[in-house]
Design a protein around this motif. Structure first.
Motif, short mmCIF file in Angstrom:
data_model
loop_
_atom_site.label_atom_id
_atom_site.label_comp_id
_atom_site.label_asym_id
_atom_site.label_seq_id
_atom_site.Cartn_x
_atom_site.Cartn_y
_atom_site.Cartn_z
N ASN A 252 6.31 3.41 14.44
CA ASN A 252 5.80 3.00 14.89
C ASN A 252 5.43 3.18 16.06
N TYR A 253 4.35 2.90 17.19
CA TYR A 253 4.11 3.49 18.14
C TYR A 253 4.82 3.20 18.81
N PRO A 254 5.47 4.29 20.23
CA PRO A 254 4.70 5.75 19.55
C PRO A 254 4.20 6.58 18.45
N SER A 255 5.10 6.74 17.72
CA SER A 255 6.02 7.23 17.33
C SER A 255 4.62 7.05 15.67
N SER A 256 4.05 6.85 15.75
CA SER A 256 2.55 5.78 14.75
C SER A 256 2.62 5.66 13.06
N GLY A 257 3.38 5.54 12.48
CA GLY A 257 3.22 6.21 11.20
C GLY A 257 2.28 4.40 10.80
N SER A 258 2.17 4.32 9.88
CA SER A 258 1.23 3.32 8.86
C SER A 258 1.46 3.12 7.97
N SER A 259 1.07 1.81 7.75
CA SER A 259 0.94 0.42 5.75
C SER A 259 0.55 0.17 5.85
N ALA A 260 0.99 0.08 4.22
CA ALA A 260 -0.07 -1.35 3.60
C ALA A 260 0.69 -1.69 2.31
N MET A 261 0.70 -2.61 2.35
CA MET A 261 1.04 -3.78 0.79
C MET A 261 -0.24 -3.26 -0.46
N LEU A 262 0.93 -2.65 -0.90
CA LEU A 262 0.25 -2.41 -2.74
C LEU A 262 -0.74 -3.70 -2.83
N PRO A 263 -1.40 -3.57 -3.77
CA PRO A 263 -1.95 -4.34 -4.00
C PRO A 263 -1.39 -5.53 -5.04
N LEU A 264 -2.00 -6.74 -5.30
CA LEU A 264 -1.43 -8.13 -5.36
C LEU A 264 -1.80 -8.28 -6.97
N MET A 327 -3.53 3.32 7.19
CA MET A 327 -3.72 3.64 5.71
C MET A 327 -4.76 2.17 5.22
N LEU A 328 -5.42 2.60 3.87
CA LEU A 328 -6.43 2.22 3.68
C LEU A 328 -6.18 1.25 1.92
N ILE A 329 -6.60 0.21 2.07
CA ILE A 329 -6.62 0.14 0.34
C ILE A 329 -8.09 -0.22 -0.36
N LEU A 330 -8.22 1.36 -0.97
CA LEU A 330 -9.23 1.62 -2.17
C LEU A 330 -9.92 0.48 -2.30
#
Length: 538
Positions: A252-264, A327-330
């Motif tokens: 997390n900031y400032p060591s910024s990774g990214s996160s998403a919840m996979l599709p339900l 990180m974006l869910i297409l």
């Protein structure tokens, strides 16, 4: 490095031309859609009126777009211009490709946002006189709407570098912020202590700002900060479960990774919740970067099924290191990782080696075959960049400003005002016969648990690989796309009537599975999505 990325991208295209029956991945393409948007897109979101709202901060000084009609903002507290006639927010119209200035009054620097169920954009927090502000923007089709910062709705604490999540009851939970180890609600009136945030705070570095928030299928909130995570019941102010520490450095900031919840998925009643986190920086990445030593970012990703009895992280590596990625869910349920750098961290001028090539992640592919590097942009998108999925399936990309003010030349990474669109492989002309077109919906106002009819056309219908996916557009800033959610709905009775396919699609069962609000609906045929139609779920 760029030549290496492009070569690897081309090689991986052939290597991953078929993954478990999925459509072949092609590199995709980039286009410049606006040569100068006037304002750098630190924050970005897409509205149900098919516009994209962006803003940076009021105390950047002059932007490159003046406010219209001679308007100026007078703010004695502003640290750059107390009399300011420049825009710090814009709205991009997807259909006309035009940008117009919006007027924000208080400082939105490193703020957060979410959509209420009626489609109103609610922006929370920021810096200086904006730290307790709750702003609203009601999207419109006639270009007469603007920011509203009046009223008595104020945050209880100053919230800078804060995350938000829309809840099933249409409240917005606001979590954390610099030196704010607490949470509150909008609308609200009270702040609640959250010791987890102080426990995950690295002294003099933090590494727990913009915590990752995801609404779980039991109505509780998954919170990830630094390297640790909990399942939190915000109704009783209690920790339900503590998850294992994620291997590797801070995320997390400032060591910024990214996160998403996979599709339900409707196949399990939208119950299985799996979180993906990628990138970040090593433990001493921030302090090293401040001293001029730019360490390689983290290359690792982790997945965890938080609804399992004994959750554990499953780790894998991206093709390259990345920090500050978005990180974006297409629309087809795949994940795109875009923007960022390969070394350093978030912060003023402390990252190097821009990550020019997006990365595709296919969650359902075999381990070791999930990642593909894609076509590279020529524009670095470093600190303060952002991205969103458009209803037509393109990825809208903007921002990047590593400087305290706008610096447009004479530096390695100038303040970026250009707006781009990346077209993923599924928009390639070679897949045009697979691409559905939504003809009509029986209704655009959908109630929980009910069926509605979708009519669509497609030349090459693949009956065993058809999906109806709904997607809540995120509010993206500082490498986290807040409130992002994709649900794969159940359908039945697909029939062909005079060349038009008709399906009955079942809405999610409750506001826990899908909080109320506007969603884009995509018909996906063998991995190739249609353009979206908007639905309102309530």
């Amino acid at each position: 490095m760029l030549q290496y990325v492009v070569a690897l991208c081309i090689g991986l295209h052939f290597l991953f031309s078929s993954v478990r029956g999925q459509t072949a991945v092609k590199p995709g393409s980039w286009e410049l859609v606006v040569a100068n948007g006037g304002v750098s897109a630190m924050h970005m979101t897409t509205t149900f009126k098919n516009t994209v709202v962006m803003f940076d901060r009021t105390d950047f000084g002059p932007s490159q777009l003046r406010l219209p009609n001679g308007y100026c903002r007078d703010d004695p507290n502003d640290e750059a211009l107390t009399h300011d006639c420049w825009a710090h927010s814009i709205e991009y119209n997807i259909a006309t490709n035009n940008v117009r200035a919006l007027m924000v009054m208080t400082d939105t620097w490193c703020s957060s946002g979410a959509f209420a169920s009626n489609g109103t954009l609610v922006s929370t927090g920021g810096f200086n006189d904006g730290a307790k502000t709750v702003r609203s923007f009601v999207p419109c089709a006639n270009s007469n709407c603007d920011w509203n910062e009046g009223g008595s709705n104020r945050l209880q604490e100053k919230r800078w570098y804060v995350s938000t999540q829309i809840l099933p009851d249409n409240r917005i939970i606001v979590v954390g912020g610099r030196r704010a180890f607490s949470y509150e609600f909008v609308p609200g009136g009270q702040s609640y202590s959250l010791p987890f945030l102080s426990q995950t705070n690295t002294p003099n570095v933090e590494n727990n700002l913009y915590p990752f928030l995801h609404l779980s299928s039991d109505g509780n909130l998954f919170i990830f900060a630094n390297k640790d995570s909990i399942l939190f019941d915000y109704r009783t102010n209690s920790v339900v479960k503590t998850f294992p520490r994620m291997p590797g450095g801070p995320r997390n900031y400032p060591s910024s990774g990214s996160s998403a919840m996979l599709p339900l998925s409707a196949s399990d009643g939208f119950q299985r919740i799996e979180i993906l986190i990628c990138g970040g920086a090593p433990e001493n990445g921030f302090t090293s970067a401040k001293a001029g030593n730019f360490l390689n970012a983290l290359q690792s990703c982790g997945r965890i099924v938080i609804t399992e009895p004994s959750p554990a992280w499953a780790m894998e590596n991206m093709p390259a290191s990345r920090v500050m990625g978005d990180m974006l869910i297409l629309p087809n349920g795949e994940i795109l990782i875009i923007n960022g750098a390969e070394s350093g961290t978030a912060g003023w001028e402390i990252a190097r080696s821009p990550a020019l090539a997006p990365c595709l992640y296919r969650p359902n592919a075999l381990a070791g075959q999930r990642f593909t590097l894609l076509a590279a942009s020529t524009i670095p998108r470093m600190y303060h960049s952002s991205a969103n999925v458009l209803p037509d399936g393109r990825i809208f990309v903007g921002g990047s400003n590593t400087h305290v003010r706008y610096v447009l030349s004479g530096v390695a990474f100038p303040t970026e005002l250009r707006l781009e669109a990346y077209s993923p492989y599924y928009l390639d002309d070679s897949y045009s016969t697979l691409r559905p077109t939504i003809v009509s919906l029986s209704t655009n106002s959908v109630s929980y648990g009910t069926g509605f009819t979708v009519q669509f056309s497609v030349l090459d219908y693949v009956p065993n690989n058809l999906e109806f996916n709904i997607y809540s557009p995120p509010f993206t800033t500082h490498s986290f796309s807040m409130n992002q959610r994709l649900l794969m709905l159940a359908s039945r009775g697909v029939e062909s009537v005079s060349g038009i396919y008709v399906a009955v699609v079942t809405a999610p069962p409750s506001s826990v599975a899908a909080p109320p609000g506007y969603y884009t609906l995509f018909v996906v045929n063998n991995g190739i999505p249609s353009m979206a139609s908007w639905i309102h779920l309530s």
